[in-house]
Design an enzyme around this catalytic site. Structure first.
Site, PDB file in Angstrom:
ATOM      1  CE1 TYR A  99      -2.932  -3.056   0.123  1.00  0.00           C
ATOM      2  CE2 TYR A  99      -3.940  -2.182   2.087  1.00  0.00           C
ATOM      3  CZ  TYR A  99      -3.904  -3.123   1.088  1.00  0.00           C
ATOM      4  OH  TYR A  99      -4.842  -4.125   1.055  1.00  0.00           O
ATOM      5  CE  LYS A 133       1.317 -17.865  -2.095  1.00  0.00           C
ATOM      6  NZ  LYS A 133       0.489 -19.084  -1.997  1.00  0.00           N
ATOM      7  CG  ASP A 148      -2.082 -20.220  -0.088  1.00  0.00           C
ATOM      8  OD1 ASP A 148      -1.308 -20.057   0.882  1.00  0.00           O
ATOM      9  OD2 ASP A 148      -1.771 -20.933  -1.064  1.00  0.00           O
ATOM     10  CG  ASP A 164      -7.098  -4.336   3.684  1.00  0.00           C
ATOM     11  OD1 ASP A 164      -8.085  -4.237   4.427  1.00  0.00           O
ATOM     12  OD2 ASP A 164      -6.961  -3.675   2.640  1.00  0.00           O
ATOM     13  CG  ASP A 177     -12.562  -6.478   5.736  1.00  0.00           C
ATOM     14  OD1 ASP A 177     -12.152  -5.891   6.767  1.00  0.00           O
ATOM     15  OD2 ASP A 177     -13.129  -5.887   4.803  1.00  0.00           O
TER      16      ASP A 177
END
Ligand code: NAD
Length: 366
Positions: free
Chosen positions: A144, A195, A228, A252, A256
């Site tokens: 970001y 990851k 994942d 992020d 959620d």
């Protein structure tokens, strides 16, 4: 008597509606406990654009700098969606605010009371004890904020965009420290999510977290998981986590998802803490609900004020050191919602009461 000096930035759509209720709860608690409130309200987001031509007006930044904490609502909505992306409320207000105060650690409790297990999309028999986990998200690094971030037209006429994912070892160490502190206060179990099978930044992330925990908190049981798989495990069996820590974009998305499995955006709050200390020598932080401005229900008087009220509790805990007062507010929310008082909410379906009545029920339990 302690004075609580903080900035109030309600934002847009339901932001001001739920903020009014959160301040009402705080005023009640302050009166009960002899706390002095010293807060000023300022525009941010769409309200900043409309009234000052800027999503993050200079006067708002100045007020925050003069305060010991920021109580934030939420920003954005259809009214400003046609603006260029860089001028839109979230990108032009929330991100710079995080950057300006180096609010690098986002602490988001994922809590679903056992009495409300049916509010989760997960089968109740899988979560008889409800859900109680904590997400720690790195907030000022990664994709970001990394540069270059640009869209260019190539010589052959094609268009190319680039975002850059970048992390420094020092950034990973400081968020690991926050995660260790959170894990120490709970079950001493920490899962780091990355990851590392694909991303260079994740390889550094995993190595740094492993070394930092081994050196500074050997009592913490550390595990690692690919993002994942983590996304899947959060739905399959959320309580296998206690505290998990991850980089900005993964956090992020996972936070959620966590909010969803916990049944409701309207119930979850978050604390974003920085490197800076406030005038009391405690963490300067920004405290906000997990959800957005909910334009679809704005003005109807049915927004759930709980997340904003629980953000007040987090502010009292982290920026003012008022643990007992914070716990009183959290208990009052819990008693109100588990005794059947439910307001407009994605998970709870048809509201039984509106925003104001919900707050009244919480105040009655204080
Ligand atoms: P949202 O979180 O605003 O709404 C998603 C759904 O959840 C909607 O159905 C909404 O009615 C419901 N909901 C959210 N909070 C609720 C509450 N307190 N009580 C009852 N129901 C609630 O997400 P969205 O619709 O994707 O975004 C709307 C706007 O909010 C967008 O402009 C987005 O950019 C912005 N946004 C801001 C923040 C922030 O300020 N931190 C965060 C997320 C989204």
């Amino acid at each position: 008597m302690p004075t609580l000096k903080f900035a109030v930035l309600p934002g847009d759509y339901i932001g001001p509606e739920v903020m009014t209720e959160a301040l009402r709860v705080l005023a009640h608690v302050a009166q009960q406990e002899g706390l002095t409130l010293d807060y000023k309200i300022a525009d941010v987001g769409g309200a900043g654009i409309d009234n000052h031509g800027k999503a993050l007006p200079d006067s708002t930044v100045k007020l925050c700098e003069e305060s010991d904490a920021i109580l934030f609502g939420s920003v954005g909505g259809p009214k400003w969606e046609k603006l260029p992306p860089k001028d839109q409320p979230e990108r032009a207000a929330l991100l710079p605010l995080r950057k300006h105060f180096t609010l690098f650690a986002n602490i988001r409790p994922g809590l679903l009371y056992p009495e409300l297990s049916d509010a989760s999309p997960i089968k109740t028999e899988r979560i008889p004890q409800g859900i109680d986990i904590v997400c720690i998200r790195e907030l000022t690094g990664g994709l970001y904020f990394g540069l270059p971030k640009a869209t260019t037209t190539l010589p052959d006429g094609d268009i190319q965009s680039v975002d850059t994912m970048v992390y420094r070892k020092s950034e990973i160490e400081r968020i690991t420290k926050t995660a260790i502190d959170a894990a120490r206060a709970r079950k001493k179990k920490l899962c780091s999510i990355d990851k590392a099978n694909v991303l260079e930044t994740s390889v550094l992330w995993r190595k740094t977290v492993t070394e930092y925990v081994a050196k500074n908190a050997p009592e913490i049981e550390l595990s690692h998981m690919y993002v994942d798989n983590a996304a899947m495990q959060l739905v399959r069996s959320p309580n296998q986590f206690d505290v998990f820590v991850t980089e900005n974009m993964f956090g992020d998305i996972l936070s959620d998802e966590m909010a969803c499995v916990c049944g409701s955006l309207g119930m979850l709050s978050s604390a974003s803490l920085g490197t800076g200390k406030n005038s009391l020598g405690l963490s300067f932080g920004l405290f906000e609900p997990a959800g957005g401005t909910a334009p679809d229900i704005a003005g109807k008087g049915i927004a759930n004020p709980c997340a904003q009220i629980l953000s007040v509790a987090l502010m009292l805990r982290y920026s003012f050191g008022l643990e007992k007062t914070a716990a009183r507010i959290e208990n009052a929310v819990r008693k109100a919602v588990t005794s059947g008082t439910r307001t407009g909410d994605i998970a709870f379906g048809k509201p039984s009461v509106g925003t104001v009545a919900m707050t009244d029920a919480i105040i009655a339990n204080l």
